[in-house]
Write a protein that holds these residues in place. Structure first.
Motif, mmCIF file in Angstrom:
data_model
loop_
_atom_site.group_PDB
_atom_site.id
_atom_site.type_symbol
_atom_site.label_atom_id
_atom_site.label_comp_id
_atom_site.label_asym_id
_atom_site.label_seq_id
_atom_site.Cartn_x
_atom_site.Cartn_y
_atom_site.Cartn_z
ATOM 1 N N GLU A 87 3.229 4.781 23.763
ATOM 2 C CA GLU A 87 2.941 5.755 22.715
ATOM 3 C C GLU A 87 3.106 5.057 21.372
ATOM 4 O OE1 GLU A 87 7.009 5.400 23.548
ATOM 5 O OE2 GLU A 87 5.811 6.712 24.836
ATOM 6 N N LEU A 88 2.598 5.679 20.313
ATOM 7 C CA LEU A 88 2.678 5.104 18.980
ATOM 8 C C LEU A 88 4.136 4.981 18.550
ATOM 9 C CD1 LEU A 88 1.138 4.228 16.365
ATOM 10 C CD2 LEU A 88 1.366 6.600 15.620
ATOM 11 N N ARG A 89 4.526 3.764 18.140
ATOM 12 C CA ARG A 89 5.900 3.520 17.679
ATOM 13 C C ARG A 89 5.849 2.578 16.477
ATOM 14 N NH1 ARG A 89 10.220 0.005 19.620
ATOM 15 N NH2 ARG A 89 8.839 -0.745 21.289
ATOM 16 N N ILE A 90 6.673 2.858 15.471
ATOM 17 C CA ILE A 90 6.668 2.106 14.213
ATOM 18 C C ILE A 90 8.081 1.660 13.881
ATOM 19 C CG2 ILE A 90 6.295 2.282 11.713
ATOM 20 C CD1 ILE A 90 4.076 4.337 12.359
ATOM 21 N N GLU A 91 8.218 0.398 13.460
ATOM 22 C CA GLU A 91 9.510 -0.155 13.050
ATOM 23 C C GLU A 91 9.328 -0.879 11.720
ATOM 24 O OE1 GLU A 91 11.719 -4.093 14.447
ATOM 25 O OE2 GLU A 91 11.801 -2.525 16.001
ATOM 26 N N TYR A 92 9.945 -0.356 10.669
ATOM 27 C CA TYR A 92 9.808 -0.970 9.339
ATOM 28 C C TYR A 92 10.564 -2.288 9.269
ATOM 29 C CZ TYR A 92 7.395 2.762 6.850
ATOM 30 O OH TYR A 92 6.453 3.656 6.416
ATOM 31 N N LEU A 93 9.910 -3.297 8.664
ATOM 32 C CA LEU A 93 10.531 -4.592 8.424
ATOM 33 C C LEU A 93 10.824 -4.822 6.949
ATOM 34 C CD1 LEU A 93 8.354 -6.820 10.784
ATOM 35 C CD2 LEU A 93 10.534 -5.709 11.280
ATOM 36 N N HIS A 94 9.897 -4.441 6.071
ATOM 37 C CA HIS A 94 10.064 -4.639 4.631
ATOM 38 C C HIS A 94 9.432 -3.480 3.879
ATOM 39 C CE1 HIS A 94 11.507 -8.802 4.834
ATOM 40 N NE2 HIS A 94 10.592 -8.995 5.772
ATOM 41 N N ARG A 95 10.129 -3.040 2.824
ATOM 42 C CA ARG A 95 9.598 -2.047 1.894
ATOM 43 C C ARG A 95 9.650 -2.652 0.483
ATOM 44 N NH1 ARG A 95 9.904 3.494 4.188
ATOM 45 N NH2 ARG A 95 11.108 3.462 6.114
ATOM 46 N N PRO A 96 8.690 -3.513 0.134
ATOM 47 C CA PRO A 96 8.782 -4.244 -1.128
ATOM 48 C C PRO A 96 8.279 -3.482 -2.344
ATOM 49 C CG PRO A 96 6.841 -4.948 0.053
ATOM 50 C CD PRO A 96 7.551 -3.955 0.943
ATOM 51 N N LEU A 97 7.664 -2.329 -2.147
ATOM 52 C CA LEU A 97 7.002 -1.636 -3.256
ATOM 53 C C LEU A 97 7.977 -0.684 -3.933
ATOM 54 C CD1 LEU A 97 3.681 -0.848 -1.384
ATOM 55 C CD2 LEU A 97 4.301 -2.906 -2.656
ATOM 56 N N GLU A 98 8.234 -0.930 -5.194
ATOM 57 C CA GLU A 98 9.237 -0.147 -5.912
ATOM 58 C C GLU A 98 8.625 0.791 -6.954
ATOM 59 O OE1 GLU A 98 11.658 -3.149 -7.618
ATOM 60 O OE2 GLU A 98 12.579 -3.763 -5.717
ATOM 61 N N GLN A 99 7.391 0.543 -7.364
ATOM 62 C CA GLN A 99 6.784 1.280 -8.466
ATOM 63 C C GLN A 99 5.966 2.451 -7.961
ATOM 64 O OE1 GLN A 99 4.845 -1.288 -11.242
ATOM 65 N NE2 GLN A 99 3.676 0.360 -12.192
ATOM 66 N N GLU A 100 6.076 3.567 -8.623
ATOM 67 C CA GLU A 100 5.323 4.762 -8.267
ATOM 68 C C GLU A 100 3.818 4.474 -8.335
ATOM 69 O OE1 GLU A 100 4.924 8.681 -7.024
ATOM 70 O OE2 GLU A 100 6.769 7.534 -7.286
ATOM 71 N N GLY A 101 3.098 4.890 -7.305
ATOM 72 C CA GLY A 101 1.655 4.729 -7.283
ATOM 73 C C GLY A 101 1.169 3.436 -6.672
ATOM 74 N N VAL A 102 2.061 2.463 -6.474
ATOM 75 C CA VAL A 102 1.666 1.172 -5.915
ATOM 76 C C VAL A 102 1.728 1.248 -4.391
ATOM 77 C CG1 VAL A 102 2.254 -1.276 -5.739
ATOM 78 C CG2 VAL A 102 2.378 -0.120 -7.950
ATOM 79 N N ARG A 103 0.690 0.744 -3.741
ATOM 80 C CA ARG A 103 0.642 0.709 -2.283
ATOM 81 C C ARG A 103 0.098 -0.634 -1.815
ATOM 82 N NH1 ARG A 103 -4.571 0.655 -0.716
ATOM 83 N NH2 ARG A 103 -6.160 1.942 -1.758
ATOM 84 N N LEU A 104 0.322 -0.930 -0.524
ATOM 85 C CA LEU A 104 -0.311 -2.101 0.069
ATOM 86 C C LEU A 104 -1.820 -1.871 0.171
ATOM 87 C CD1 LEU A 104 2.215 -3.042 2.896
ATOM 88 C CD2 LEU A 104 1.905 -4.163 0.684
ATOM 89 N N ASN A 105 -2.585 -2.972 0.304
ATOM 90 C CA ASN A 105 -4.033 -2.810 0.318
ATOM 91 C C ASN A 105 -4.731 -3.621 1.396
ATOM 92 O OD1 ASN A 105 -6.401 -1.613 -0.814
ATOM 93 N ND2 ASN A 105 -6.935 -3.639 -1.617
ATOM 94 N N ASP A 106 -4.588 -4.941 1.428
ATOM 95 C CA ASP A 106 -5.368 -5.767 2.340
ATOM 96 C C ASP A 106 -4.518 -6.958 2.758
ATOM 97 O OD1 ASP A 106 -7.523 -6.528 3.833
ATOM 98 O OD2 ASP A 106 -8.872 -6.891 2.161
ATOM 99 N N ALA A 107 -4.819 -7.552 3.916
ATOM 100 C CA ALA A 107 -3.985 -8.654 4.412
ATOM 101 C C ALA A 107 -4.740 -9.487 5.424
ATOM 102 C CB ALA A 107 -2.693 -8.115 5.038
ATOM 103 N N LYS A 108 -4.238 -10.698 5.640
ATOM 104 C CA LYS A 108 -4.823 -11.615 6.615
ATOM 105 C C LYS A 108 -3.734 -12.600 7.056
ATOM 106 C CE LYS A 108 -8.763 -11.163 6.809
ATOM 107 N NZ LYS A 108 -9.875 -11.896 6.212
ATOM 108 N N VAL A 109 -3.894 -13.149 8.263
ATOM 109 C CA VAL A 109 -2.981 -14.168 8.773
ATOM 110 C C VAL A 109 -3.623 -15.540 8.573
ATOM 111 C CG1 VAL A 109 -1.651 -14.977 10.757
ATOM 112 C CG2 VAL A 109 -2.163 -12.538 10.511
#
Length: 293
Positions: A87-109
């Protein structure tokens, strides 16, 4: 490779508000992609099977792990490990975003198993609050670039020595030299996109080291030489192509996500396939996605 044979095929007219992050999973013969603001993850099997999962918040990207134990994912507010089965399971590793309105967007390995993930101020894209983070295989997170408006990409040259990265608001793709320790050289402007070309969004590299870029607002996906020369153009039947990834058994299928973000009813009527998933058959194959770890 000519423009005349690059005909997009609509695979799934699901109407994602912000389709993004296509990822071909070779072991599963399945394409994953997200509807970022729809809080959804979708998957299309090679045999045509369709799957969807609802997330508790924005899902910005999904990336494979080398150990095969679930995935890495970017949610609106942090980087997580994610499992879909049993089933769907989520485990947070990092929460680097501190500013209101800022979110993650795109990524690559990259070829060293590191994740490069950007952020943006979704509430005010004209504010340069975006950053680029690097998540190393040991789990440590590093801020490597700041002062971006809309971080998109990145993608990497075949030898891993160059990172291409977009500030979509400015219509710019930069090239950075990448050292083995993950440090970056001085940026150079690789390409400035002009009026009518759209903004550089998601991108990938093929087996000839050429760069494919989805050009948001430009109704096109283009192939460029490593020097930035335009080589081929896919004319898209939607205004907002958002990202690209190679897949299929021979990696000669280019998958393209799209969006209808900020459309009113009239514009939606004029762009009825906006938010669909497309594919294009190409002559030059892509390469498998790198895995984290």
């Amino acid at each position: 490779m000519t423009a005349s044979n690059l005909t997009p095929n609509c695979l799934w007219p699901l109407g994602a508000e912000l389709g993004e992050g296509p990822l071909w999973h070779a072991a599963e013969q399945r394409l994953y992609f997200v509807d970022l603001v729809g809080n959804a993850l979708h998957a299309l099997d090679a045999d045509g099977g369709r799957h969807s999962w609802q997330l508790p918040t924005y899902m910005c990207w999904l990336l494979p792990r080398k150990d095969g134990d679930g995935f890495m994912a970017g949610l609106r507010d942090g980087i997580v490990r994610l499992w879909l089965a049993p089933e769907l399971r989520i485990e947070y590793l990092h929460r680097p975003l501190e500013q209101e309105g800022v979110r993650l967007n795109d990524a690559k390995v990259d070829a060293h198993g590191r994740i490069w993930a950007g952020s943006m101020n979704a509430g005010n894209v004209h504010s340069p609050d975006g950053k680029l983070y690097r998540l190393d295989p040991d789990g440590s997170l590093h801020t490597v670039l700041t002062q971006y408006h809309i971080c998109n990409g990145p993608t990497f040259s075949l030898d891993g020595s160059t990172m291409y990265h977009n500030d979509s608001l400015l219509g710019r793709t930069y090239a950075y030299a990448v050292q083995t320790d993950g440090s970056l050289g001085t940026p150079r402007l690789w390409r400035q996109f002009g009026e009518g070309e759209g903004s550089p969004d998601g991108m990938t590299v093929d087996s000839e080291d050429c760069v494919w870029i989805a050009q948001w607002g430009g109704s096109r996906v283009c192939r460029y030489s490593p020097q930035g020369e335009l080589l081929a153009t896919i004319a898209m039947p939607v205004e907002q192509p958002s990202s690209v990834a190679f897949g299929g058994p021979d990696y000669k299928t280019l998958y393209i996500t799209s969006a209808w973000q900020d459309y009113d009813a009239d514009k939606h009527a004029r762009d009825p396939l906006a938010g669909a998933l497309f594919s294009v058959q190409v002559d030059v194959p892509g390469v498998p996605a790198h895995q984290f770890g």
